[in-house]
Design a protein around this motif. Structure first.
Motif, short mmCIF file in Angstrom:
data_model
loop_
_atom_site.label_atom_id
_atom_site.label_comp_id
_atom_site.label_asym_id
_atom_site.label_seq_id
_atom_site.Cartn_x
_atom_site.Cartn_y
_atom_site.Cartn_z
N ARG A 176 0.80 -1.22 0.02
CA ARG A 176 0.01 0.09 0.01
C ARG A 176 1.04 1.37 0.06
NH1 ARG A 176 -4.09 -3.54 3.61
NH2 ARG A 176 -5.66 -3.75 1.93
N GLU A 177 2.18 1.40 0.67
CA GLU A 177 2.96 2.16 0.54
C GLU A 177 3.41 2.61 -0.86
OE1 GLU A 177 3.79 4.60 2.92
OE2 GLU A 177 2.26 3.53 3.93
N GLU A 178 3.60 1.51 -1.81
CA GLU A 178 3.94 1.60 -3.13
C GLU A 178 2.72 2.13 -3.91
OE1 GLU A 178 6.81 1.11 -5.08
OE2 GLU A 178 7.68 1.32 -2.88
N MET A 179 1.64 1.67 -3.47
CA MET A 179 0.37 2.19 -4.30
C MET A 179 0.04 3.58 -4.09
SD MET A 179 -2.07 -0.93 -3.23
CE MET A 179 -3.71 -0.12 -3.79
N THR A 187 -4.86 -2.15 -6.87
CA THR A 187 -3.95 -2.67 -7.69
C THR A 187 -4.45 -3.98 -8.05
OG1 THR A 187 -1.70 -3.45 -8.21
CG2 THR A 187 -2.42 -3.53 -5.76
N PHE A 188 -4.37 -4.42 -9.02
CA PHE A 188 -4.91 -5.81 -9.67
C PHE A 188 -3.83 -6.66 -9.97
CE2 PHE A 188 -6.30 -8.37 -13.46
CZ PHE A 188 -6.79 -9.47 -12.80
N ILE A 189 -3.79 -8.16 -9.20
CA ILE A 189 -2.65 -8.89 -9.31
C ILE A 189 -3.25 -10.12 -9.88
CG2 ILE A 189 -0.72 -10.17 -8.60
CD1 ILE A 189 -0.87 -7.96 -6.40
N SER A 190 -2.78 -10.76 -11.02
CA SER A 190 -3.27 -11.92 -11.64
C SER A 190 -2.15 -12.96 -11.57
CB SER A 190 -3.65 -11.55 -13.24
OG SER A 190 -4.15 -12.85 -13.98
N SER A 191 -1.08 -12.72 -11.71
CA SER A 191 0.02 -13.72 -11.70
C SER A 191 -0.02 -14.51 -10.35
CB SER A 191 1.19 -13.29 -12.02
OG SER A 191 1.68 -12.15 -10.93
N LEU A 192 0.19 -15.95 -10.34
CA LEU A 192 -0.01 -16.91 -9.21
C LEU A 192 0.85 -16.66 -8.33
CD1 LEU A 192 -1.49 -20.02 -11.19
CD2 LEU A 192 -2.83 -17.83 -10.36
N ASP A 193 2.38 -16.66 -8.61
CA ASP A 193 3.25 -16.47 -7.80
C ASP A 193 3.35 -15.25 -7.06
OD1 ASP A 193 3.95 -15.32 -10.37
OD2 ASP A 193 6.06 -15.16 -9.90
N PHE A 266 -3.73 0.22 -10.80
CA PHE A 266 -2.34 -0.14 -11.31
C PHE A 266 -2.39 -1.55 -11.55
CE2 PHE A 266 1.94 -1.47 -11.01
CZ PHE A 266 2.65 -0.38 -11.37
N LEU A 267 -1.70 -1.91 -12.83
CA LEU A 267 -1.69 -3.47 -13.19
C LEU A 267 -0.60 -3.67 -14.01
CD1 LEU A 267 -2.92 -3.13 -16.44
CD2 LEU A 267 -5.02 -2.97 -15.49
N ASP A 268 -0.34 -4.79 -14.12
CA ASP A 268 0.86 -4.91 -15.07
C ASP A 268 0.14 -5.48 -16.25
OD1 ASP A 268 3.05 -6.61 -16.28
OD2 ASP A 268 3.92 -7.31 -14.65
N PRO A 269 0.42 -4.78 -17.23
CA PRO A 269 -0.16 -5.63 -18.56
C PRO A 269 0.26 -6.75 -19.27
CG PRO A 269 1.31 -3.28 -19.13
CD PRO A 269 1.10 -3.62 -17.60
N GLY A 270 1.60 -6.99 -18.81
CA GLY A 270 1.97 -8.15 -19.49
C GLY A 270 1.40 -9.38 -18.59
N LYS A 271 0.92 -9.16 -17.25
CA LYS A 271 0.44 -10.49 -16.55
C LYS A 271 -1.17 -10.43 -16.50
CE LYS A 271 4.62 -11.94 -15.16
NZ LYS A 271 4.80 -13.28 -15.17
N SER A 272 -1.90 -9.34 -17.08
CA SER A 272 -3.27 -9.36 -16.83
C SER A 272 -4.01 -9.61 -18.00
CB SER A 272 -3.78 -8.03 -16.51
OG SER A 272 -2.75 -7.48 -15.09
N ASN A 273 -4.84 -10.39 -18.03
CA ASN A 273 -5.68 -11.04 -19.21
C ASN A 273 -6.71 -9.84 -19.77
OD1 ASN A 273 -8.61 -11.96 -18.78
ND2 ASN A 273 -7.52 -13.14 -16.97
N LYS A 274 -6.77 -9.89 -21.10
CA LYS A 274 -7.59 -8.69 -21.76
C LYS A 274 -8.88 -9.15 -21.43
CE LYS A 274 -9.30 -6.00 -24.75
NZ LYS A 274 -9.52 -4.84 -24.49
N ALA A 275 -9.51 -10.49 -21.35
CA ALA A 275 -10.91 -10.47 -20.75
C ALA A 275 -11.54 -10.04 -19.47
CB ALA A 275 -11.38 -11.97 -20.96
N LEU A 287 -3.04 2.99 -14.46
CA LEU A 287 -1.66 2.91 -14.15
C LEU A 287 -0.89 1.77 -14.38
CD1 LEU A 287 -1.91 4.99 -10.90
CD2 LEU A 287 -1.53 5.97 -13.07
N GLU A 288 0.05 1.76 -15.16
CA GLU A 288 0.83 0.55 -15.60
C GLU A 288 2.21 0.23 -15.36
OE1 GLU A 288 -0.18 -0.29 -19.85
OE2 GLU A 288 -2.42 0.21 -19.37
N GLY A 289 2.64 -0.81 -15.28
CA GLY A 289 3.93 -1.23 -14.88
C GLY A 289 3.92 -2.42 -14.18
N MET A 290 5.48 -2.95 -13.89
CA MET A 290 5.63 -4.37 -13.37
C MET A 290 4.77 -4.23 -12.15
SD MET A 290 9.22 -6.12 -12.47
CE MET A 290 9.89 -4.72 -11.02
N ASN A 291 4.28 -5.82 -11.97
CA ASN A 291 3.47 -5.92 -10.59
C ASN A 291 4.14 -5.23 -9.06
OD1 ASN A 291 0.91 -7.00 -11.36
ND2 ASN A 291 1.85 -9.18 -11.33
N LEU A 292 3.55 -4.56 -8.49
CA LEU A 292 4.38 -4.00 -7.51
C LEU A 292 4.88 -4.86 -6.39
CD1 LEU A 292 1.95 -0.84 -6.56
CD2 LEU A 292 4.12 -0.91 -8.22
#
Length: 593
Positions: A176-179, A187-193, A266-275, A287-292
């Motif tokens: 949340r400090e980074e947010m 922030t939306f996180i989709s990547s499982l790791d 905030f989201l990672d466009p390379g890790k978040s699915n279009k649907a 806001l886009e970039g590598m997952n925080l």
């Protein structure tokens, strides 16, 4: 395979599509995927971890990179699909193929759940030159695959803070400090790791990677984990709900749709699915970039580092027990690539906190070792004899860390060219292990050290030299890499706490493959008037086959490194060995003069 291919071609005709694209991934853009999502293997027979299928009315092809060329050529025979060799790993060259072949204003079908926002945009931009339209056709596969495996519903479990080093509450506070620093309301996180790391949870939904299928949406005051309720016991629900709300997996799109206009996500466009992202209001600021979470996950904390050093001792013991067993049994009983891999896993299973392999073991005898990501099968695997070279790339998942190690073994007196190749690879391995570099240096800047000795002989290899490794998570994790071209294009520099593989190799098709892999931890070196310098600490502990070393090709510094490494292997492993094991290890770690 042919029936499903013809059925999909009929779908193209019925829907007015020029082509259909099917990537080998899942809605989380995962490398390793649950069987439900292994559509490429079902359609084509090709079982590699990387590939993209493209089907048009008069063509069907699989695009994959050099790690899989030999495997794909073999597995695609008779399938109706052609192998298309990628020139640069991880580059979707099928986009250019479609753009060239498709008529003006053609339509191309995708399942948008399987395409990241970044990839979708890339296609959209390229296709716009010919007015090609991308159509989300959803799932066209299930009706063709009556025996399709179910989406996994395995229970999750807590990864204890005694291993993780930080509580989920503290990780959420830091996130949340980074947010706030990014001016992000959510922030939306989709990547499982990333999600597993953030909440200190693990699962068994994906082979080799202890991750559960889930999404997460984190706001400045509350966090939500989207996961099938049947996967979470009442006890774990009670623990998690101290920090995070639990909602069904399928509700993520609805929740994203409820973010109010004017708020930022905030989201990672390379890790978040279009649907999933299609439900977000156009009035929400993206806001886009590598997952925080990705960089903090990569920077192992002191607790994790302490466990990593311990787990390398355990894994080294298992490896040595296997190598002793192989030496004493080769030529006396039937040993196959598959049975050798099973025996190694049995030795690892004797170690505390072992949870399974970290990837499918690559056990390649003679020519099979030249297939970079070879996967031996019981019905067709080779039998080992006291002759030739055996490449063994394996790893373990432990509660206290993830391992990945490759050893190349001479099962008989090696030939001169085999010793030369092995020693050139070893020189490259040592070049990485001994690298000293200023803070801010990226992996691809270091990587030439691994190839220089090979290049002098006109030799090279087609894969990257290093990948990030998780902590009881994925064996392949970013953001750091050591690769050339696109495989090393990510801009994150090496930083203290990053755990990375060091694995140069050389492969002669049909003859043998050689690879030497240890894991290395980035640590601080000296600080001078020119700034902070960094170096690598080799943490993997297992002898390197001295029988394959041509000492005349090593300089004094390289010999000193090898001798020092072997002295450390003996010092750390011998106290946990019996007398016969110690004697064996002493011989395998003797110093070169």
């Amino acid at each position: 395979m042919q029936q499903s291919l013809e059925a999909l071609k009929r779908q193209l005709s019925d829907r007015g599509l020029f082509a259909l694209i099917i990537p080998n991934t899942d809605p989380h853009q995962s490398e390793y995927i649950a069987d439900y999502w292994r559509v490429m293997k079902f359609l084509t027979g090709f079982s590699g971890s990387t590939g993209n299928v493209v089907i048009s009315s008069d063509f069907a092809g699989v695009w994959t990179d050099s790690r899989y060329f030999l495997q794909a050529e073999s597995q695609l025979k008779g399938s109706g699909y052609e192998l298309v060799k990628l020139k640069i790993p991880h580059t979707p060259e099928y986009i250019d193929w479609i753009t060239e072949k498709a008529p003006e204003h053609a339509k191309v079908g995708i399942d948008a759940r399987l395409f990241s926002l970044a990839l979708y945009r890339r296609m959209e931009k390229r296709f716009a030159k010919k007015g090609i339209e991308i159509v989300d056709v959803g799932d066209l596969i299930s009706d063709l695959w009556p025996a399709r495996p179910e989406i996994p519903l395995t229970p999750i479990f807590i990864h204890d803070q005694s291993f993780a080093g930080k509580s989920r509450a503290s990780k959420l506070r830091e996130l949340r400090e980074e947010m706030k620093a990014k001016a992000a309301d959510y922030t939306f996180i989709s990547s499982l790791d990333d999600i597993a790391w953030l909440y200190n949870i693990r699962g068994n939904d994906v082979d080799y990677n202890p991750t559960p299928l889930c999404f997460s949406l984190i706001g400045l005051t509350e966090a939500t984990l989207y996961i099938n309720p049947s996967k979470v016991s009442d006890d774990i629900t009670e623990i998690l709900e101290q920090d995070v709300k639990l909602r069904p997996y399928e509700e993520i799109s609805d929740s994203l749709a409820k973010i109010e206009g004017g708020q930022s996500l905030f989201l990672d466009p390379g890790k978040s699915n279009k649907a999933a992202l299609s439900s977000i209001s156009n009035e929400v600021k993206l806001l886009e970039g590598m997952n925080l979470t990705t960089l903090p996950k990569a920077l192992k904390n002191e607790t994790e580092i302490s466990h990593i050093r311990e787990v390398m001792i355990k894994d080294g013991i298992a490896m040595c027990k296997f190598l002793m067993w192989l030496e004493s049994h080769i030529g006396k009983e039937k040993i196959t690539e598959v049975s050798a891999a099973e025996k190694l896993e049995a030795f690892r299973a004797e170690q505390p906190n072992f949870k399974g392999p970290s990837f499918g073991t690559i056990a390649g005898y003679k020519g099979n070792g030249a297939i970079v990501h070879y996967s031996a099968e019981e019905s067709s695997c080779a039998e080992l004899h006291a002759d030739g070279i055996f490449l063994l790339d394996s790893g373990g998942q432990y509660l206290d860390g993830t391992t990945d190690i490759t050893r190349t073994l001479a099962l008989s007196e090696p030939k001169e060219n085999e010793r030369r190749d092995f020693t050139l690879v070893l020189k490259g391995h040592i070049g990485i292990a001994t690298a000293v570099f200023p803070a801010g240096t990226r992996g691809q800047q270091i990587e030439a050290s691994a190839r220089r000795a090979l290049w002098k002989y006109g030799l090279n290899y087609g894969h990257g030299t290093g990948h990030g490794v998780g902590f009881f998570l994925n064996v392949h994790e970013g953001p750091q890499t050591m690769g050339s071209g696109a495989s090393g294009a990510q801009g994150t520099p090496m930083m203290p706490g990053m755990l990375t593989s060091n694995e140069p190799g050389i492969y002669h098709s049909g003859k043998y493959g050689i690879r030497i892999e240890n894991l290395i931890l980035c640590v601080e070196d000296q600080e001078t008037e020119f700034g902070q310098f960094l170096k690598f600490e080799t943490v993997t502990l297992c002898p390197i086959d001295l029988g394959l070393v041509d000492a005349d090709l090593l300089n004094r510094e390289e010999k000193d490194w090898l001798n020092s490494y072997h002295a450390e292997v003996y010092e750390k492993l011998a106290p946990r060995m019996n007398e016969s094991e110690k004697a064996w290890l002493k011989e395998r770690t003797q110093a070169l003069s």
